[in-house]
Design a protein around this motif. Structure first.
Motif, PDB file in Angstrom:
ATOM      1  N   GLN A   1      -5.442   4.436  -4.498  1.00  0.00           N
ATOM      2  CA  GLN A   1      -6.009   5.255  -5.411  1.00  0.00           C
ATOM      3  C   GLN A   1      -6.618   4.410  -6.776  1.00  0.00           C
TER       4      GLN A   1
ATOM      5  N   PRO B   1       0.892  -1.283  -0.035  1.00  0.00           N
ATOM      6  CA  PRO B   1      -0.126   0.000  -0.060  1.00  0.00           C
ATOM      7  C   PRO B   1       0.986   1.307  -0.104  1.00  0.00           C
TER       8      PRO B   1
ATOM      9  N   LYS C   1      -0.993   5.116  -6.002  1.00  0.00           N
ATOM     10  CA  LYS C   1      -0.636   4.392  -5.013  1.00  0.00           C
ATOM     11  C   LYS C   1      -1.977   3.322  -5.232  1.00  0.00           C
TER      12      LYS C   1
ATOM     13  N   THR D   1       0.474  -9.244   2.498  1.00  0.00           N
ATOM     14  CA  THR D   1       1.456  -8.180   2.200  1.00  0.00           C
ATOM     15  C   THR D   1       2.804  -8.832   2.398  1.00  0.00           C
TER      16      THR D   1
ATOM     17  N   MET E   1       3.586   1.644  -1.681  1.00  0.00           N
ATOM     18  CA  MET E   1       4.296   1.932  -2.616  1.00  0.00           C
ATOM     19  C   MET E   1       3.340   2.289  -4.039  1.00  0.00           C
TER      20      MET E   1
ATOM     21  N   ALA F   1      -0.950   9.092  -0.581  1.00  0.00           N
ATOM     22  CA  ALA F   1      -1.965   8.373  -0.244  1.00  0.00           C
ATOM     23  C   ALA F   1      -2.430   8.893   1.202  1.00  0.00           C
TER      24      ALA F   1
ATOM     25  N   LEU G   1       5.473   0.544   6.533  1.00  0.00           N
ATOM     26  CA  LEU G   1       4.266   0.543   6.717  1.00  0.00           C
ATOM     27  C   LEU G   1       3.921   1.090   8.113  1.00  0.00           C
TER      28      LEU G   1
END
Ligand SMILES: Nc1ncnc2c1ncn2[C@@H]1O[C@H](COP(=O)(O)OP(=O)(O)OP(=O)(O)O)[C@@H](O)[C@H]1O
Ligand SMILES: [Mg+2]
Lengths: 352, 285
Positions: free
Chosen positions: A133, A88, A130, B183, A90, B285, B205
């Protein structure tokens, strides 16, 4: 590039047996699909191949190397996750380049490969975004790009197209297949969409409750299902029980509840006289007003559903319901009495 | 464009207690401190604007040393606690029966006041404390080590880490628990070993959580009074201790206010730097 072999593979989760004694050999460059209902062990099998689970019993081979205790990062596989599992933090570009970076590929070479795969999956415009999005379908394509860009020994796909719309799904699956052929990468593809499985695979593995029901090329799986489960799971099928009255070479006369049928078991295991068998045939094998076939059946139409190219028919024969199809011009409506012919080669004899 | 929510009288009424409290107590006390540092609200003598108190603080060796000492304690305690807590947080990511037990023990310091904590640790690391006695008995050292009231402040840092570990651990664990297993698996599948997974997945993260933990730790340790009182060096004292000395010992309330304003400004600056940095880390983001 490598062959892949699973021998006697077992994987438990506490008291759930997710994978139950599976044997599978996949040739170098072959495209094999695992197909089965939800919870049958497809993802578990894939994750065991990738190395996220170590098998409780049995072996995983790449070529002639036993991979059982090799960690995932030391196996040259690339997996396209059912949940996408994008990074998430990157950008799309960094997500796709991750595997190449880990392989220490020079940046110039990375760029060429990434641009090519992004173009192929119509992601070229999205490199800077990202994952948060992107739409679901776009995320799925990024996940796909991220796995195939590494050109591994074994590609593992876990329902990679489930979130794309019908048109894009067909387009991307053709692209996946072409790329896999071109690069000659061995691929295991999980889906529960049977049309996809039939369209894309060299061979299909039908799974149910952790076991393999049947392995075969799409034609064989569709035309000659070996078990009741496979016959019922792939396409539509009429499945009945019967007692074998007479055997003559490969031709058997079988007493079925709705009447006697003549089955030619050529290429299948011929049953013994007196045996009780299960057998099936496809709705499209019931040829409307066909007087030449050996089996003649007359039925009452209970329901006729016009589908455009064909009409789906639910009919009743001596009190037993079955399905048929008509591509006849003449309009058929409920209440009509219609005769059908079924060829003697149209039947599959099924195991339990 | 979304239409702004209308401020109905009802909403305003509901907000009065909270906002009123903040404005009245926090706002007014901060402004009085600021004004005091500039010579107003004088407790003794006459009030009036002057930069004299700022000048005398900024030119005082003791005050500058205190400031540098508190900065050092703030930075090292915050870095130290996060360095100790992060591997623990990774370890606790997957729960297990043994881990549950260990997790409860680790949380104990959370419920012990800082001053009590300082005295507890004192028994351990003081000149004649448990560690020194044990090491001497085992003939590893001939003379007790000076771990308390050392001039650098290691004693303070040790107690800060001990006391705040569970608090920071909670922040980091919640940051890490939001990272999905898939992930991590995807990174491993693409060839990432443990270090790559740590530096390219876990740390970036968890970065928002790491930053929050570091900021809160810094503010706590920078403004600390009790732990430095007990375990800090004889000289310099922390800014908060210096404030107390100025006010109680020398009756220099205005200079104490200057020190208070310095603590507040530092805190605001750190928070501002954090929000800038968080924006950078998070990107679009
Ligand atoms: N991590 C796990 N812990 C416990 N049980 C699990 C775990 N993963 C899978 N299972 C169980 O193992 C069985 C097989 O699961 P698996 O995920 O392989 O199914 P699947 O064929 O991929 O299904 P789907 O099509 O829904 O993705 C299921 O009964 C599931 O509940
Ligand atoms: Mg699955």
């Amino acid at each position: 590039m490598a062959t892949l072999k699973l021998t006697n593979l077992v994987k438990h989760f506490d008291d759930v047996v997710a994978v139950d004694h599976i044997d599978l050999e996949v040739a170098d460059g072959e495209f094999v699909t695992l197909l089965g209902p939800s919870g049958c062990g497809k993802t578990t099998t894939l994750r065991t191949i990738a190395g996220f689970y170590y098998p409780d019993e049995g072996e995983v081979y790449f070529g002639d190397r036993i991979m059982n205790n090799i960690p995932p990062n030391k196996r040259d596989t690339a997996m396209c996750f059912q949940s996408y599992a994008l990074f998430p933090h990157m950008s799309v570009w960094d997500n796709i380049s991750f595997g190449l970076k880990m392989r220490k590929m020079p940046a110039s070479e990375q760029k060429i490969k990434i641009e090519r795969v992004m173009e192929m999956l119509s992601l070229s415009e999205l490199g800077k975004r990202k994952p948060g999005q992107l739409s679901g379908g776009q995320q799925q394509r990024v996940a796909l790009a991220r796995s195939i860009v590494t050109e591994p020994e074994v590609l593992l796909f876990d329902e990679p197209l489930s979130n794309l719309d019908a048109k894009l799904r067909v387009q991307v699956r053709v692209e996946i297949r072409e790329m896999q052929k071109r690069l000659g990468i061995t691929a295991i593809y999980v889906t529960h969409d049977q049309d996809e499985a039939l369209a894309i695979s060299d061979r299909i593995v039908i799974m149910e409750q952790g076991r393999i029901e049947q392995i075969g090329d799409p034609y064989t799986i569709y035309r000659h299902p070996e078990t009741q489960f496979v016959a019922g799971f792939i396409g539509l099928a009429n499945i009945f029980d019967g007692v074998v009255l007479e055997v003559e070479g490969t031709r058997c006369t079988v007493q079925a509840p709705f009447g006697n049928v003549l089955i030619n078991a050529e290429g299948q295991e011929v049953p013994h006289k007196g045996a009780t068998i299960h057998f099936s045939w496809r709705p499209e094998d019931m040829k409307i007003r066909d007087r030449t076939s050996k089996n003649q059946i007359t039925g009452n139409v209970l329901q006729a559903v016009f589908m455009g190219d064909i009409t789906d028919l639910f009919i009743e024969v001596n009190g037993y319901k079955m399905r048929a199809q008509s591509d006849d011009e003449a309009k058929i409506v409920a209440g009509d009495s219609v005769s059908f012919g079924i060829a003697e080669h149209a039947f599959s004899i099924l195991r339990e | 464009m979304k239409k702004k929510d209308k401020m109905t009288p009802f909403i305003i009424l509901m907000l009065i207690p909270g906002v009123g409290f903040i404005v009245f107590f926090i706002g007014s006390s901060i402004s009085i401190t600021v004004l005091q540092s500039l010579g107003f609200f004088n407790m003794m003598g006459e009030s009036g604007f002057t930069l004299g108190y700022w000048k005398s603080i900024l030119s005082s060796r003791e005050a500058i040393d205190s400031l540098l000492f508190s900065l050092r304690m703030g930075i090292l305690s915050s870095v130290g606690t996060v360095l100790v807590a992060f591997p623990l947080a990774l370890f606790f990511r997957k729960s297990g029966p043994a881990k549950g037990m260990l997790g409860s023990i680790i949380k104990v310091p959370l419920f012990i006041p800082a001053l009590v904590a300082a005295f507890l640790i004192l028994n351990l690391i003081s000149y004649h404390g448990l560690i020194n006695t044990t090491l001497m008995r085992l003939n590893i050292i001939d003379e007790p080590l000076r771990m308390l009231n050392d001039s650098f402040g290691w004693g303070v840092i040790t107690i800060q880490i001990w006391k705040n570990l569970p608090f920071v651990l909670l922040i980091l664990m919640s940051a890490i628990s939001s990272i999905r297993d898939d992930t991590i698996d995807a990174a491993r599948n693409l060839g990432a070993g443990y270090w790559s997974v740590l530096f390219r997945i876990y740390i970036p993260l968890a970065m928002p959580g790491i930053l929050v933990a570091m900021i809160l730790m810094f503010i706590k340790a920078f403004g600390d009074f009790p732990i430095t009182s007990v375990a800090g060096p004889v000289y310099p004292s922390s800014v908060a201790n210096r404030m107390q000395i100025m006010a109680n010992l020398y009756q220099e309330w205005n200079q104490a206010a200057v020190l208070g304003v310095i603590i507040i400004i530092t805190t605001f600056f750190v928070i501002w730097a954090y929000s800038r940095f968080a924006e950078l880390v998070q990107g679009g983001a």
